[in-house]
Structures are given as C-alpha cells and as structure tokens.
Design a protein around this motif. Structure first.
Motif, PDB file in Angstrom:
ATOM      1  N   LEU A  19      11.930 -22.339 -34.762  1.00  0.00           N
ATOM      2  CA  LEU A  19      10.672 -22.935 -35.226  1.00  0.00           C
ATOM      3  C   LEU A  19       9.675 -23.053 -34.080  1.00  0.00           C
ATOM      4  CD1 LEU A  19      12.074 -25.807 -37.504  1.00  0.00           C
ATOM      5  CD2 LEU A  19      10.805 -23.791 -38.268  1.00  0.00           C
ATOM      6  N   GLY A  20      10.177 -23.442 -32.902  1.00  0.00           N
ATOM      7  CA  GLY A  20       9.304 -23.583 -31.739  1.00  0.00           C
ATOM      8  C   GLY A  20       8.654 -22.275 -31.339  1.00  0.00           C
ATOM      9  N   ILE A  21       9.431 -21.185 -31.371  1.00  0.00           N
ATOM     10  CA  ILE A  21       8.880 -19.864 -31.007  1.00  0.00           C
ATOM     11  C   ILE A  21       7.777 -19.461 -31.984  1.00  0.00           C
ATOM     12  CG2 ILE A  21       9.421 -17.415 -30.855  1.00  0.00           C
ATOM     13  CD1 ILE A  21      12.199 -18.225 -29.796  1.00  0.00           C
ATOM     14  N   ILE A  22       8.054 -19.654 -33.279  1.00  0.00           N
ATOM     15  CA  ILE A  22       7.053 -19.286 -34.293  1.00  0.00           C
ATOM     16  C   ILE A  22       5.786 -20.124 -34.133  1.00  0.00           C
ATOM     17  CG2 ILE A  22       6.557 -19.234 -36.767  1.00  0.00           C
ATOM     18  CD1 ILE A  22       9.558 -18.725 -37.216  1.00  0.00           C
ATOM     19  N   LEU A  23       5.968 -21.450 -34.090  1.00  0.00           N
ATOM     20  CA  LEU A  23       4.815 -22.338 -33.993  1.00  0.00           C
ATOM     21  C   LEU A  23       4.126 -22.215 -32.641  1.00  0.00           C
ATOM     22  CD1 LEU A  23       6.350 -25.538 -35.678  1.00  0.00           C
ATOM     23  CD2 LEU A  23       4.761 -23.898 -36.692  1.00  0.00           C
ATOM     24  N   GLY A  24       4.927 -22.007 -31.580  1.00  0.00           N
ATOM     25  CA  GLY A  24       4.351 -21.868 -30.237  1.00  0.00           C
ATOM     26  C   GLY A  24       3.452 -20.654 -30.133  1.00  0.00           C
ATOM     27  N   CYS A  25       3.900 -19.529 -30.689  1.00  0.00           N
ATOM     28  CA  CYS A  25       3.085 -18.308 -30.659  1.00  0.00           C
ATOM     29  C   CYS A  25       1.779 -18.495 -31.441  1.00  0.00           C
ATOM     30  CB  CYS A  25       3.870 -17.134 -31.226  1.00  0.00           C
ATOM     31  SG  CYS A  25       5.263 -16.618 -30.185  1.00  0.00           S
ATOM     32  N   LEU A  26       1.886 -19.123 -32.602  1.00  0.00           N
ATOM     33  CA  LEU A  26       0.687 -19.381 -33.404  1.00  0.00           C
ATOM     34  C   LEU A  26      -0.268 -20.325 -32.680  1.00  0.00           C
ATOM     35  CD1 LEU A  26       2.270 -19.780 -36.973  1.00  0.00           C
ATOM     36  CD2 LEU A  26       0.941 -17.840 -36.108  1.00  0.00           C
ATOM     37  N   ALA A  27       0.298 -21.354 -32.038  1.00  0.00           N
ATOM     38  CA  ALA A  27      -0.545 -22.323 -31.315  1.00  0.00           C
ATOM     39  C   ALA A  27      -1.230 -21.660 -30.116  1.00  0.00           C
ATOM     40  CB  ALA A  27       0.311 -23.507 -30.860  1.00  0.00           C
ATOM     41  N   MET A  28      -0.530 -20.743 -29.442  1.00  0.00           N
ATOM     42  CA  MET A  28      -1.122 -20.063 -28.280  1.00  0.00           C
ATOM     43  C   MET A  28      -2.296 -19.175 -28.711  1.00  0.00           C
ATOM     44  SD  MET A  28       2.314 -19.034 -26.111  1.00  0.00           S
ATOM     45  CE  MET A  28       1.415 -18.133 -24.858  1.00  0.00           C
ATOM     46  N   VAL A  29      -2.117 -18.475 -29.826  1.00  0.00           N
ATOM     47  CA  VAL A  29      -3.201 -17.632 -30.325  1.00  0.00           C
ATOM     48  C   VAL A  29      -4.406 -18.483 -30.702  1.00  0.00           C
ATOM     49  CG1 VAL A  29      -3.899 -16.057 -32.184  1.00  0.00           C
ATOM     50  CG2 VAL A  29      -1.638 -15.826 -31.116  1.00  0.00           C
ATOM     51  N   TRP A  30      -4.109 -19.598 -31.383  1.00  0.00           N
ATOM     52  CA  TRP A  30      -5.199 -20.501 -31.795  1.00  0.00           C
ATOM     53  C   TRP A  30      -5.903 -21.103 -30.578  1.00  0.00           C
ATOM     54  CZ3 TRP A  30      -4.848 -26.189 -31.874  1.00  0.00           C
ATOM     55  CH2 TRP A  30      -5.965 -26.786 -32.450  1.00  0.00           C
ATOM     56  N   ALA A  31      -5.097 -21.558 -29.597  1.00  0.00           N
ATOM     57  CA  ALA A  31      -5.686 -22.179 -28.406  1.00  0.00           C
ATOM     58  C   ALA A  31      -6.481 -21.168 -27.579  1.00  0.00           C
ATOM     59  CB  ALA A  31      -4.572 -22.801 -27.555  1.00  0.00           C
ATOM     60  N   TYR A  32      -6.040 -19.919 -27.566  1.00  0.00           N
ATOM     61  CA  TYR A  32      -6.708 -18.894 -26.750  1.00  0.00           C
ATOM     62  C   TYR A  32      -8.144 -18.658 -27.211  1.00  0.00           C
ATOM     63  CZ  TYR A  32      -7.450 -14.456 -24.304  1.00  0.00           C
ATOM     64  OH  TYR A  32      -7.960 -13.463 -23.493  1.00  0.00           O
ATOM     65  N   PHE A  33      -8.351 -18.753 -28.524  1.00  0.00           N
ATOM     66  CA  PHE A  33      -9.679 -18.454 -29.048  1.00  0.00           C
ATOM     67  C   PHE A  33     -10.531 -19.710 -29.288  1.00  0.00           C
ATOM     68  CE2 PHE A  33      -7.301 -14.628 -30.255  1.00  0.00           C
ATOM     69  CZ  PHE A  33      -8.146 -13.650 -29.751  1.00  0.00           C
ATOM     70  N   LEU A  34     -10.021 -20.885 -28.914  1.00  0.00           N
ATOM     71  CA  LEU A  34     -10.830 -22.092 -29.030  1.00  0.00           C
ATOM     72  C   LEU A  34     -11.921 -22.087 -27.969  1.00  0.00           C
ATOM     73  CD1 LEU A  34      -8.380 -25.071 -29.703  1.00  0.00           C
ATOM     74  CD2 LEU A  34     -10.118 -24.174 -31.239  1.00  0.00           C
ATOM     75  N   PRO A  35     -13.137 -22.474 -28.322  1.00  0.00           N
ATOM     76  CA  PRO A  35     -14.219 -22.502 -27.327  1.00  0.00           C
ATOM     77  C   PRO A  35     -13.927 -23.451 -26.163  1.00  0.00           C
ATOM     78  CG  PRO A  35     -15.083 -22.673 -29.565  1.00  0.00           C
ATOM     79  CD  PRO A  35     -13.615 -22.808 -29.674  1.00  0.00           C
ATOM     80  N   GLN A  36     -13.199 -24.565 -26.465  1.00  0.00           N
ATOM     81  CA  GLN A  36     -12.961 -25.561 -25.417  1.00  0.00           C
ATOM     82  C   GLN A  36     -12.047 -25.042 -24.296  1.00  0.00           C
ATOM     83  OE1 GLN A  36     -12.564 -25.849 -28.647  1.00  0.00           O
ATOM     84  NE2 GLN A  36     -13.076 -27.892 -29.454  1.00  0.00           N
ATOM     85  N   THR A  37     -11.135 -24.143 -24.635  1.00  0.00           N
ATOM     86  CA  THR A  37     -10.178 -23.679 -23.628  1.00  0.00           C
ATOM     87  C   THR A  37     -10.745 -22.571 -22.742  1.00  0.00           C
ATOM     88  OG1 THR A  37      -9.266 -22.075 -25.185  1.00  0.00           O
ATOM     89  CG2 THR A  37      -8.232 -24.241 -25.118  1.00  0.00           C
ATOM     90  N   GLU A  38     -11.773 -21.889 -23.232  1.00  0.00           N
ATOM     91  CA  GLU A  38     -12.390 -20.774 -22.488  1.00  0.00           C
ATOM     92  C   GLU A  38     -11.336 -19.753 -22.055  1.00  0.00           C
ATOM     93  OE1 GLU A  38     -14.484 -22.624 -19.271  1.00  0.00           O
ATOM     94  OE2 GLU A  38     -16.005 -23.488 -20.584  1.00  0.00           O
TER      95      GLU A  38
END
Length: 467
Positions: A378-397
């Motif tokens: 579950l962590g691998i699945i959710l972690g990968c999705l969270a990384m993709v989401w965080a990568y494209f967030l404007p706040q994280t640049e």
C-alpha cells in the motif's frame, strides 16, 4: 433479490412500529384507553415493546398497563433494560411480582443485573420458592458466562423411557420448558449421557427406548465458559440450544439461540464502540446521560490531546528545516492521516479475526508479517501517487527533496501503521485488556509521533546527502 426482499421487509416492519407508536401516543394523550388497547391486540410483543420504548416516559407505564398479564410478560422481556427499570419504579409491588415471577430465569437474571441491589433483594425475597431457587442459581455464576445466561427450564429424561412415555412427559412439561426440540438424557446422578431431537423421537416406534437411538456424543459447555465462546459454538454447529453442565458434568441448564443472538449483537456493538475509543458498558448509548457519555469519551480524547501536543513539539523543534523548506509542513496531515487510516484498517481486521477465531490457525507472527507486507504494498502504491502529485504542485516547485521525502516517508509510515495496527491487538489481548478499546488510541500515537519523526529525519538525511 433476497437482499431487496429483506430490505423491503425491514422497512415495512419499521413503518409498522412507527405507525403503532404514533397512533398509540395520540390515543393515550386523548385518554382513549379502550382505543389504545384495541390497537395493540393484533401487534406482536416485540413490536409493542419497541413502540413503548419510543413513547415519552410519562406514558410508558400507562401503555404497558393496557396489556393482559400473559402478553405483558412477553412484552416486558423484549424491553430495553432502562425501560424495564423505569417501569418497575412505577409499578406497585404486586404488579412487579406478577411480571418478574413469570419471566424466564435467564431473562430475570439479566434484569436483576441492571437493577439496584436493594431492589433485587426485595424482589427475590417475594418470588415463589421455585423461581427464587432458579434465579439464585443463575446469579451465583460470574457475569458473561454460560451459567449466567442459561435457563434451567429444560426437559430431562431417563434412557429407559419409551418413545410413547417420552411424548407423554413432553406434553406434561412443555409449558414449563423453554425449548422442547432437544431432549436431554441423564442418569440417576443428573450426569448428561445423551440427547434426543424431537424429530428423531417422532420417527421411532412407540415401544422403542431412548437408549436405542439417542446421541451419546453430546456437545456441551461448562458453566464457567465465556458467553462469547458459547455463542460461537452454537453458531458453528447451527444449534437451537446447547446443554450446560457443572464441574461434575451434571446437567444444570441450556443456552438457547435467542440468547446467543442477543449476545452477538451486544458484543458487536461493544466492539464497534471500542474501535472508536468509546466505552459503552453495555448501555444504550443514545439513552445514556450526556455527562456520563462525556466522562467515558474524555479519557482517550485527553490521551490523544497529549499525543498531538507531543507531535506539535516535534514539529516545533524542526524550525531550521521548515525555515528552509516551508512546504514540508503542508504534507504532515497527508502522511499522518493516511497512516492512521491504514493502521485502523489493520487493527479492525485483526480484532474481528480474534473475535471470530478466523486467525487462530495463523498465529500472531504470521498475521503481523502479512499485514506488514500489505502495508509495504500500500505504501509503494500511495507513495508513488503522492510523489507524482507533489512534483506538480506549485508550492513544491518540483523540489526533489520534498517530493522524495514525502514518497519514502509514506512507504515507511504505511509499514509502521500496518505492523502496529496488527500487533497491538495481540499485545493487549495477552495482557488481558480489550484489544478493540485499547488499540485505536495507541495506533494514533504511534503513527502521529513516530510518523512525524520518520518524515523529518528522512527529509534531513536527504538534504545532508545533497539530494
């Protein structure tokens, strides 16, 4: 199709109950006692009980007094304990005795568990000698055991009786027995030696003795067995009743399936409340005084409040890291919330497995290991999705440190939550504590405190490594 029919049936039953309650209340408020009495004639006792429970307390006793004595006893046994106690306080002494003396001993014992000791002593002293003896027998056993929930109203036979003699005895004792579908065979010392079903009995010739066809391999329970174990036994073998014996294997009573259904419902309700860190103590939650409700709930809430304070202190100590990467703080609720949900899922399935014995063959080690791998997946699945989401967030640049920290931390927290969620119920059970009540707050503590530490340590390690 069957589910739709059941739903329709349940809806119709609820509509009938609400209709009876509303009409009954209207008639009583108009002081139309004859109309109210006529309204209740075709209604089943359990539906009358639910209708009375829904009435204002001021007219519950009036509605109950409309019933004849026989019907009143049946309705009273279906009422909630709080309503039973309120009615007893309203009744005159003779009215109480007329009802309580005719109740089945196991239902009477459960009622006495809810009443003040002074009231119980007074009522017991005025029961008939036979009912007093049967009640004292049940009250002598510990609560939540087979001895406490059994009824001593059963038919006991000798194996030398013929089928014809047995049928005559059933006719003479049927009204005094709670169940006649199972007949219990005992020797001269009341030791349980066999069992005969009513179906097998009517298929035999009149001159056949019970010894010739009775079942000698009898499944029974002892008086000190926990009521949940009794319920599981009846559920496993699809019994209508199970005999109860004492230490010397003498037959002392039976536990019937209707009592088991009540036990299963009550235990399931307690477990559900406990999973929310709410202690019910067997009471109807929505009829409990609000101050009592607050007192029961505040303990774990205070523990969680302290936990959150510790989590806040940890975050406060990371000022230098947050000053450099402020956006790290934005992902804390995501990480702790996801970890809490995963931990709750693991603890729920394990607690349910403990209650139903579904995981007894696996053992704690295999269960925790299985849940640990599930958490990793579950962590691998959710972690990968969270990384993709965080990568494209404007706040994280597109900051690799933040993105990687979130993904790796989510994997670690998922494993932590799954392991703690599955291990803690076993741990608390080994200490003799309620796993359902104890697990949820400690899972929240582990996920919040340790999860935040994992997150910031991973982020700091990546910054130090120059990622």
């Amino acid at each position: 199709m069957s589910e739709n029919l059941n739903a329709t049936h349940n809806n119709s039953r609820h509509e009938l109950r609400d209709l009876v309650r509303s009409q009954l209340q209207l008639l009583l408020e108009q002081n139309n006692l004859e109309g109210a009495k006529a309204l209740l004639i075709p209604v089943q006792p359990v539906d009358i009980a639910e209708a009375i429970e829904g009435l204002p307390e001021s007219i519950q006793a009036i509605a109950f007094r409309l019933l004849n004595k026989t019907e009143a006893i049946d309705v009273y046994e279906h009422l909630d304990y709080s309503v039973q106690q309120a009615l007893i306080e309203e009744f005159k002494r003779q009215e109480v005795l007329d009802i309580v003396d005719k109740m089945s001993p196991d239902d009477r014992a459960r009622l006495f568990d809810e009443l003040p000791a002074s009231v119980v002593s007074r009522i017991i002293a005025q029961l008939s000698p036979e009912e007093r003896q049967s009640t004292n027998l049940l009250l002598g056993y510990e609560e939540d055991t087979a001895g406490r929930i059994m009824t001593p109203e059963y038919i006991s036979l000798k194996e030398t009786l013929t089928v014809a003699q047995t049928i005559e005895k059933i006719r003479s004792q049927a009204k005094a027995s709670e169940l006649i579908y199972y007949l219990y065979v005992t020797d001269a010392s009341r030791h349980l030696t066999g069992i005969v079903s009513l179906r097998d009995l009517v298929l035999q010739s009149p001159d056949t003795t019970l010894a010739e066809f009775m079942t000698r391999d009898v499944i029974y329970v002892k008086t000190d067995m926990d009521q949940e174990e009794v319920a599981r036994l009846i559920q496993r073998y699809d019994f209508l009743a199970v005999p109860v014996v004492d230490r010397e294997l003498r037959l002392v009573g039976i536990v019937t399936v209707d009592d088991v259904i009540d036990i299963i419902e009550r235990e399931a309700t307690e477990d559900i409340y406990a999973l929310g860190a709410v202690s019910s103590d067997g009471d109807n939650y929505f009829q409990t005084n609000l101050f009592t409700v607050a007192r029961r709930r505040v303990t774990w809430l205070l523990i969680l409040l302290i936990t959150n304070s510790v989590t806040g202190s940890i975050i406060g100590n990371q000022g230098d890291l947050l000053a450099r990467f402020t956006v790290l703080a934005a992902f804390i609720p995501l990480l702790t919330g996801t970890g809490g949900n995963i931990g709750t899922q693991s603890s729920t399935v394990v607690i349910r497995g403990l209650n139903t014995d579904e995981i007894s063959d696996l053992g704690p080690g295999k269960v925790v290991l299985r849940e640990g791998f599930a958490g990793l997946l579950l962590g691998i699945i959710l972690g990968c999705l969270a990384m993709v989401w965080a990568y494209f967030l404007p706040q994280t640049e597109k900051n690799i440190v933040v993105v990687t920290s979130v993904g790796v931390s989510l994997i670690a927290i998922s494993v932590l939550a799954s392991v703690s969620g599955s291990a803690l119920p076993f741990f608390f059970r080994s200490l003799g504590l309620d796993p359902a009540l104890m697990s949820a707050p400690f899972i929240s503590t582990a996920v919040d405190v340790i999860g935040v530490l994992i997150y910031f340590n991973i982020a700091r390690a990546m910054i130090t490594a120059g990622i």
